[in-house]
Design an enzyme around this catalytic site. Structure first.
Site, PDB file in Angstrom:
ATOM      1  N   SER A   7       0.844  -1.197   0.000  1.00  0.00           N
ATOM      2  CA  SER A   7       0.000   0.000   0.000  1.00  0.00           C
ATOM      3  C   SER A   7       0.875   1.242   0.000  1.00  0.00           C
ATOM      4  O   SER A   7       1.637   1.488   0.944  1.00  0.00           O
ATOM      5  CB  SER A   7      -0.895   0.016   1.243  1.00  0.00           C
ATOM      6  OG  SER A   7      -1.388   1.328   1.441  1.00  0.00           O
ATOM      7  N   HIS A  32      -1.148  -1.338  -4.332  1.00  0.00           N
ATOM      8  CA  HIS A  32      -2.396  -1.036  -3.638  1.00  0.00           C
ATOM      9  C   HIS A  32      -2.480   0.477  -3.396  1.00  0.00           C
ATOM     10  O   HIS A  32      -1.616   1.058  -2.742  1.00  0.00           O
ATOM     11  CB  HIS A  32      -2.441  -1.800  -2.316  1.00  0.00           C
ATOM     12  CG  HIS A  32      -3.739  -1.687  -1.585  1.00  0.00           C
ATOM     13  ND1 HIS A  32      -4.834  -2.476  -1.880  1.00  0.00           N
ATOM     14  CD2 HIS A  32      -4.139  -0.877  -0.581  1.00  0.00           C
ATOM     15  CE1 HIS A  32      -5.838  -2.162  -1.077  1.00  0.00           C
ATOM     16  NE2 HIS A  32      -5.441  -1.182  -0.281  1.00  0.00           N
ATOM     17  N   ASP A  34      -4.651   3.540  -1.897  1.00  0.00           N
ATOM     18  CA  ASP A  34      -5.729   3.879  -0.967  1.00  0.00           C
ATOM     19  C   ASP A  34      -6.258   5.282  -1.223  1.00  0.00           C
ATOM     20  O   ASP A  34      -5.566   6.266  -0.983  1.00  0.00           O
ATOM     21  CB  ASP A  34      -5.212   3.785   0.472  1.00  0.00           C
ATOM     22  CG  ASP A  34      -5.031   2.338   0.901  1.00  0.00           C
ATOM     23  OD1 ASP A  34      -5.981   1.564   0.757  1.00  0.00           O
ATOM     24  OD2 ASP A  34      -3.929   1.992   1.366  1.00  0.00           O
ATOM     25  N   MET A  36      -8.945   8.042  -0.194  1.00  0.00           N
ATOM     26  CA  MET A  36      -9.827   8.412   0.919  1.00  0.00           C
ATOM     27  C   MET A  36     -10.360   9.818   0.717  1.00  0.00           C
ATOM     28  O   MET A  36      -9.630  10.699   0.257  1.00  0.00           O
ATOM     29  CB  MET A  36      -9.055   8.355   2.242  1.00  0.00           C
ATOM     30  CG  MET A  36      -8.384   7.019   2.495  1.00  0.00           C
ATOM     31  SD  MET A  36      -7.648   6.966   4.131  1.00  0.00           S
ATOM     32  CE  MET A  36      -6.776   5.387   4.049  1.00  0.00           C
ATOM     33  N   HIS A  65      -8.268   1.028  -4.116  1.00  0.00           N
ATOM     34  CA  HIS A  65      -9.202   0.808  -3.013  1.00  0.00           C
ATOM     35  C   HIS A  65      -9.909   2.123  -2.693  1.00  0.00           C
ATOM     36  O   HIS A  65      -9.301   3.018  -2.100  1.00  0.00           O
ATOM     37  CB  HIS A  65      -8.383   0.289  -1.810  1.00  0.00           C
ATOM     38  CG  HIS A  65      -9.164   0.036  -0.578  1.00  0.00           C
ATOM     39  ND1 HIS A  65      -8.566  -0.183   0.648  1.00  0.00           N
ATOM     40  CD2 HIS A  65     -10.504  -0.047  -0.357  1.00  0.00           C
ATOM     41  CE1 HIS A  65      -9.494  -0.390   1.557  1.00  0.00           C
ATOM     42  NE2 HIS A  65     -10.677  -0.300   0.990  1.00  0.00           N
ATOM     43  N   MET A  67     -12.077   4.276  -0.697  1.00  0.00           N
ATOM     44  CA  MET A  67     -12.750   4.489   0.595  1.00  0.00           C
ATOM     45  C   MET A  67     -13.450   5.840   0.508  1.00  0.00           C
ATOM     46  O   MET A  67     -13.069   6.815   1.152  1.00  0.00           O
ATOM     47  CB  MET A  67     -11.715   4.444   1.722  1.00  0.00           C
ATOM     48  CG  MET A  67     -11.259   3.018   2.011  1.00  0.00           C
ATOM     49  SD  MET A  67      -9.683   2.961   2.870  1.00  0.00           S
ATOM     50  CE  MET A  67      -8.564   3.159   1.483  1.00  0.00           C
ATOM     51  N   MET A 136     -11.435  -5.891   5.241  1.00  0.00           N
ATOM     52  CA  MET A 136     -10.657  -4.959   6.063  1.00  0.00           C
ATOM     53  C   MET A 136     -10.382  -5.590   7.427  1.00  0.00           C
ATOM     54  O   MET A 136     -11.285  -6.104   8.075  1.00  0.00           O
ATOM     55  CB  MET A 136     -11.411  -3.642   6.267  1.00  0.00           C
ATOM     56  CG  MET A 136     -11.553  -2.766   5.034  1.00  0.00           C
ATOM     57  SD  MET A 136     -10.010  -2.392   4.194  1.00  0.00           S
ATOM     58  CE  MET A 136      -9.079  -1.558   5.492  1.00  0.00           C
ATOM     59  N   ASP A 174      -6.502  -6.412   4.342  1.00  0.00           N
ATOM     60  CA  ASP A 174      -5.912  -5.074   4.343  1.00  0.00           C
ATOM     61  C   ASP A 174      -6.033  -4.449   5.728  1.00  0.00           C
ATOM     62  O   ASP A 174      -7.133  -4.283   6.245  1.00  0.00           O
ATOM     63  CB  ASP A 174      -6.676  -4.232   3.300  1.00  0.00           C
ATOM     64  CG  ASP A 174      -6.112  -2.846   3.111  1.00  0.00           C
ATOM     65  OD1 ASP A 174      -5.009  -2.568   3.618  1.00  0.00           O
ATOM     66  OD2 ASP A 174      -6.791  -2.039   2.444  1.00  0.00           O
TER      67      ASP A 174
HETATM   68  C1  DX5 Z   1      -6.376   1.445   5.646  1.00  0.00           C
HETATM   69  C2  DX5 Z   1      -5.897   1.229   4.216  1.00  0.00           C
HETATM   70  C3  DX5 Z   1      -4.790   0.233   4.173  1.00  0.00           C
HETATM   71  C4  DX5 Z   1      -3.573   0.699   4.920  1.00  0.00           C
HETATM   72  C5  DX5 Z   1      -2.721  -0.452   5.269  1.00  0.00           C
HETATM   73  O1  DX5 Z   1      -7.416   2.307   5.685  1.00  0.00           O
HETATM   74  O2  DX5 Z   1      -6.925   0.752   3.407  1.00  0.00           O
HETATM   75  O3  DX5 Z   1      -4.464  -0.156   2.853  1.00  0.00           O
HETATM   76  O4  DX5 Z   1      -2.824   1.615   4.205  1.00  0.00           O
HETATM   77  O5  DX5 Z   1      -1.665   0.028   6.024  1.00  0.00           O
HETATM   78  P1  DX5 Z   1      -0.969  -0.843   7.141  1.00  0.00           P
HETATM   79  O6  DX5 Z   1      -0.460  -2.072   6.472  1.00  0.00           O
HETATM   80  O7  DX5 Z   1       0.111   0.029   7.636  1.00  0.00           O
HETATM   81  O8  DX5 Z   1      -2.012  -1.167   8.177  1.00  0.00           O
HETATM   82 ZN    ZN Z   2      -6.409  -0.303   1.385  1.00  0.00          ZN
END
Ligand code: DX5
Ligand code: ZN
Length: 218
Positions: A7, A32, A34, A36, A65, A67, A136, A174
């Site tokens: 990620s 990956h 993320d 947000m 991903h 979110m 998750m 994840d």
């Molecule tokens: C959390 C994200 C993850 C996160 C994982 O909201 O979706 O992908 O970045 O990070 P680690 O491995 O540090 O928990």
């Molecule tokens: Zn993620």
């Protein structure tokens, strides 16, 4: 074979292109990403503009991903930015089926993700329509949180369902994944490990990824 999806939330955003390039050399399978929105989760990260700029740095598939609330509004934009897999949250939209179809209509693979408190049975109606189930193992929003072991039974339940139905669906986990929790998740039935802190924080990512790929289902 287990897939590893680092990620980039834990990467150095000042040199993101180089960080993405480094993943391919380290033996990663997917990148990956993320996304947000500060609404579905209490944090804001990157959007399609950044994805578009880092896309040329690697040939690895981008596992995006989302979110974000109402992901259906942004599917075209993320597909155009270079995403290969687009994962939406079950909790973020009223039109899960329509959004999955929309992703497929753009030639992309569709993923569906659930938060720790959402039970597996809620994704069952969509399991025949997706390529990826993202479970998750922390509450989404931030990297570096602790893996929630109470999610392990859900991973086992998803694995049993996929096997019994003969589906071709990856089960990705994840949140808080490291050498120990990644092993437990794979033993429970996960096939893809997304990890930020544990991979970007280690001294030799190549070796770490090599080790993780040896995990096997029990
Ligand atoms: C959390 C994200 C993850 C996160 C994982 O909201 O979706 O992908 O970045 O990070 P680690 O491995 O540090 O928990
Ligand atoms: Zn993620």
């Amino acid at each position: 074979m287990i897939k590893i999806a680092p990620s980039i939330l834990s990467a150095d955003f000042g040199i993101l292109g180089e960080e993405v390039k480094r993943l391919e050399l380290a033996g990663a399978d997917w990148v990956h990403v993320d996304v947000m929105d500060g609404n579905f989760v209490p944090n804001i990260t990157i959007g399609p503009g950044v994805i578009k700029h880092i896309r040329p740095y690697t040939k690895l598939p981008f596992d995006v991903h989302l979110m974000i609330t109402l992901p259906e509004k942004y599917i075209d934009t993320f597909a155009a930015s270079g995403a290969d897999l687009i994962t939406i949250h079950l909790e973020a939209t009223k039109d899960v089926e329509g959004t999955i179809k929309h992703i497929h209509s753009l030639g992309k693979k569709a993923g569906l993700s659930i938060n720790p408190e959402t039970p597996f049975h809620r994704v069952v109606p969509y399991m025949g329509q997706i390529e990826l189930l993202l479970i998750m193992t922390v509450n989404p929003g931030f990297g570096g949180q602790t893996f929630m072991r109470e999610c392990l039974p859900k991973i086992r339940e998803a694995r049993r369902y996929v096997d019994n139905q003969g589906l071709d669906v990856e089960i990705e986990v994840d949140g808080g994944i490291n050498a120990q929790t990644g092993k437990e998740a794979v033993e429970a039935g996960a096939t893809v490990l997304a990890a930020g802190n544990a991979l970007f924080g280690c001294t030799d990512m190549r070796r770490e990824i090599e080790d993780w790929k040896r995990f096997r289902r029990q």
